[in-house]
Design an enzyme around this catalytic site. Structure first.
Site, PDB file in Angstrom:
ATOM      1  N   ASP A   1       6.537   7.152   2.242  1.00 13.94           N
ATOM      2  CA  ASP A   1       5.191   6.695   1.891  1.00 13.94           C
ATOM      3  C   ASP A   1       4.601   5.787   2.980  1.00 13.94           C
ATOM      4  O   ASP A   1       3.532   5.190   2.787  1.00 13.94           O
ATOM      5  CB  ASP A   1       5.182   5.990   0.516  1.00 13.94           C
TER       6      ASP A   1
ATOM      7  N   HIS B   1      14.271  -4.794   3.449  1.00 17.50           N
ATOM      8  CA  HIS B   1      13.795  -3.649   2.656  1.00 17.50           C
ATOM      9  C   HIS B   1      14.406  -2.371   3.236  1.00 17.50           C
ATOM     10  O   HIS B   1      14.968  -1.553   2.507  1.00 17.50           O
ATOM     11  CB  HIS B   1      12.273  -3.619   2.689  1.00 17.50           C
TER      12      HIS B   1
HETATM   13 FE    FE Z   1       6.325   1.534   0.487  1.00 22.70          FE
HETATM   14 ZN    ZN Z   2       9.188   1.046   1.676  1.00 21.75          ZN
END
Ligand code: FE
Ligand code: ZN
Length: 242
Positions: free
Chosen positions: A61, A115
């Site tokens: 994404d 992340h």
């Molecule tokens: Fe994302």
């Molecule tokens: Zn991500």
């Protein structure tokens, strides 16, 4: 130096793609194109041609539009060297400490692993703007998919060195859910309670709530306000379970 023109493009269910245009040079950069068509359309509407894509991390994404935008424009794609195997479309491999330019504006590349292992951010110091991908959100931080609470705490500490006025361009509209969670872990914070009310009405009116700013996050973001990696990890785990 003319100010950068920064356009927010909402795509998919809650992603924001950022179009960044330097009016002096005509250069136009896209941060994290999840998809291609709405991004190409937003540029075309303004008479801009995309010259560059900058990715913050490999998640689809954030990179899904790379190939089609490059095919349409011949742009150059830059992103994290550490994720080259996950982002086969990369032309330019970046590392923390590198400096990248869009027209007359330059950005410092920050390593912000947690992340994802190779996650980077782009700080335009002269423009008081930082593109953080999925590292910090309004009142939130990214999930620790490939890293640790220690790493995310270090990222928050580094973001905390920026001036209050620095605008923070994150990649998702997670603000309302983050605010509702944040008040549960910081119930005595009046600025946070006020912000929840403001965000509820903005979202009810269909308005976007980002970019945010370092000053606003310093006052209301429980992950930026956490005083240790242990505390950050504790509230991240609570949010994951919420
Ligand atoms: Fe994302
Ligand atoms: Zn991500």
């Amino acid at each position: 130096m003319a100010a950068l023109d920064i356009v927010r493009i909402p795509v998919l269910s809650d992603n924001y793609v950022w179009l960044v245009h330097d009016p002096e040079s005509g250069a136009t950069m896209v941060v994290d194109p999840a998809v291609a068509d709405p991004v190409l359309a937003a540029a075309a509407e303004r008479g801009w041609t995309i010259t560059d894509i900058w990715n913050t991390h490999w998640h689809p994404d954030h990179t899904g539009g790379n190939a089609a935008i490059k095919a349409a424009t011949g742009c150059t794609i830059a992103g994290p060297a550490a994720e080259i195997e996950r982002i086969p479309t990369l032309d330019v491999q970046l590392r923390g400490g590198d400096r990248v330019r869009i027209g007359n504006h330059s950005a410092d590349v920050w390593d912000v692993p947690a992340h994802t292992a190779g996650h980077i951010a782009y700080h335009f110091a002269d423009d008081a703007a930082i593109f953080v991908g999925d590292t910090m959100f309004a009142m939130g931080c990214g999930r620790l998919f490939e890293g640790t609470a220690d790493q995310m705490f270090a990222n928050m500490q580094k973001l905390g060195t920026l001036d209050d006025a620095t605008r923070v361009y994150c990649a998702h509209e997670y603000t309302l859910s983050n605010a509702r969670f944040a008040v549960t872990v910081d119930p005595g914070n009046a600025a946070l309670a006020d912000r929840l009310i403001a965000v509820e009405s903005a979202r009810a009116a269909g308005e976007a709530t980002v970019p945010t700013s370092i000053g606003l996050e310093r006052a209301t973001n429980p992950f930026l306000r956490a005083d240790s990696a242990t505390e950050l990890g504790r509230i991240r785990a609570l949010k994951d379970a919420a």
